[in-house]
Design an enzyme around this catalytic site. Sequence first.
Site, PDB file in Angstrom:
ATOM      1  N   GLU A  41      -4.408   2.021  -4.718  1.00 27.78           N
ATOM      2  CA  GLU A  41      -2.886   2.453  -4.507  1.00 27.78           C
ATOM      3  C   GLU A  41      -3.025   1.126  -3.371  1.00 27.78           C
ATOM      4  O   GLU A  41      -1.726   1.368  -2.547  1.00 27.78           O
ATOM      5  CB  GLU A  41      -2.487   3.482  -3.631  1.00 27.78           C
ATOM      6  CG  GLU A  41      -3.011   3.355  -1.851  1.00 27.78           C
ATOM      7  CD  GLU A  41      -4.511   4.143  -1.720  1.00 27.78           C
ATOM      8  OE1 GLU A  41      -4.892   4.131  -0.673  1.00 27.78           O
ATOM      9  OE2 GLU A  41      -5.631   4.009  -2.755  1.00 27.78           O
ATOM     10  N   ASP A  92       0.687  -1.376  -0.210  1.00 30.09           N
ATOM     11  CA  ASP A  92       0.591  -0.155  -0.257  1.00 30.09           C
ATOM     12  C   ASP A  92       0.624   1.102   0.340  1.00 30.09           C
ATOM     13  O   ASP A  92       1.711   1.220   1.085  1.00 30.09           O
ATOM     14  CB  ASP A  92      -1.519   0.063   0.989  1.00 30.09           C
ATOM     15  CG  ASP A  92      -2.387   0.967   1.082  1.00 30.09           C
ATOM     16  OD1 ASP A  92      -2.875   0.606   0.109  1.00 30.09           O
ATOM     17  OD2 ASP A  92      -1.246   1.859   1.282  1.00 30.09           O
ATOM     18  N   ILE A  93       0.307   2.083  -0.624  1.00 31.43           N
ATOM     19  CA  ILE A  93       1.287   3.102  -1.616  1.00 31.43           C
ATOM     20  C   ILE A  93       1.364   4.202   0.209  1.00 31.43           C
ATOM     21  O   ILE A  93      -0.530   4.552   0.230  1.00 31.43           O
ATOM     22  CB  ILE A  93       0.658   4.028  -2.021  1.00 31.43           C
ATOM     23  CG1 ILE A  93       1.741   3.173  -3.827  1.00 31.43           C
ATOM     24  CG2 ILE A  93       2.116   5.751  -2.053  1.00 31.43           C
ATOM     25  CD1 ILE A  93       1.025   3.945  -4.875  1.00 31.43           C
TER      26      ILE A  93
END
Length: 516
Positions: free
Chosen positions: A430, A386-387
């Site tokens: 994301e 996950d960004i």
Amino acid sequence: MNRNPGNFAPSGMQSSLGRTMAFFLSLTIFAVVIINIWTLWGSWQHNQKVREEDARNLSVSLAKQAEDAFLQVDITLADAVRQLTINGLDYAATPVFANQLKEQQGKLRQLHGLFIYDAQGKWIATSGNYVPAKGSNADRDYFVWHRTHDDARVRIGHVIRSRSTGDLVIPVSQRLNDSKGNFAGVALATVKVDYFRQFYNYYTLGDRDVLGLILSDTTVLYIRPFPDTAINHSLSTSPLFTTVLKTSSSGSATWRSALDGVERVYGYARLEQYPLIVTAGYDLDKIRSDWFSANIIDVLLNLILLVMISGMGMFVLRQVRKNVRNQVELTQIRDELTTINHTLQSLALIDGLTGLANRRQFDAMLDQILKRSQKSGEPVSLIMFDIDYFKRYNDTYGHVAGDVCLQRVSTILKETTQWQDAVVARYGGEEFAIILPLSGESDAKMIAERAVNAVLAARIPHETSGLSEHVVTLSAGYSSLISDGYSDEAIRLKQQADKALYEAKNNGRNRVHGLT
């Protein structure tokens, strides 16, 4: 002795030539009649098959469109539920969460609204402009169902009329639980019926041709060109449910409609992820009429040519050659359509922004790799990424820059994952995922750390990041297992990896956490 030569001369029919000509004429007429009957029958059968293929291809195409539409809503709803699970139900009443709902609604054309209700059915949050002070949806069918069922999956309900706008909508709902697992409310997304009405109207069809979206419990969600009174009508007596779907989840068949009694050539397709069925039907009488109109001239010409024996041979030869040429052209067109359809199916497995495998391909490959693990006894690992603070990135730099960021991160993940048969996918938003066949915890940890470090080393600016580096970073969670063949292994592996990812984010982000 006088003799009349005519008494002994053979008549035309008695002569060998006359008999031969009469036989040839009779044989020719018989052959022409038989050939024409056979040709017309073959033409009709071919026309019928083409229409069946058209109906089936159209239903499959519409099924993919419907699945994508509901998948987008599903992902949006799941994200809202995940935030409430993490932050608590009180988070739903915050302006930040309300703005997120409005933003999500604006992204999806099919979305009518997003709503959060507490355990008493009271409105807590909505993507609309206001929350009724005394509004309650406790009497809605979906609310009653979730209150009495522990199932946490998304549920698609019957069409209802929105109390806030009066529009016809399809409710897509999910149960909310408190920390003890007790019922805490419902998260609801409503899909516009008008979205499917408008989309189906793009197709040029006959007055009695139909396109329909139906729940698997036989209830109509929308069907063109019938009026809205047909919505929520049960099709339990239709051959679609009594016979056809029991043998195949997609295909084509001919039956009489349970709504208006019109006989149609139908294509049908059941959605893979949701309890929905799409049908496309062509009016059989119109098909016959069009076919007859297209062939009536040939029939008349052949009847005239039965009298004009001298030209019959050449005409029949030309017609046969013409029919063969038409059949070859139709076969080529069909092959081209098949090739195009295969290409579209391949594109449907790729994420359009990043070029990675999309969620559909990810799920399919995970199931295949788990089956291989069961046979080989080798472990399978899943890494979830996950960004960090990506919403802030979008808010700071804009969604175009956000898309570029997603592309750069996806490229880094592909470059750092040099693992045989590894699957790198965009899981949603994301979030990314990597499936590692024949790999255990140590391999998964190594790949995850390599990817996290590579993204950090890329030094993609992120001034509003909550981390001191002020660059784009990743959090990663991984999990491994050896398949025993249980049906819930894929879900369990994803849940474990997602839980590990959650721990990585809780422990400060820009790090890797493992869970088995």
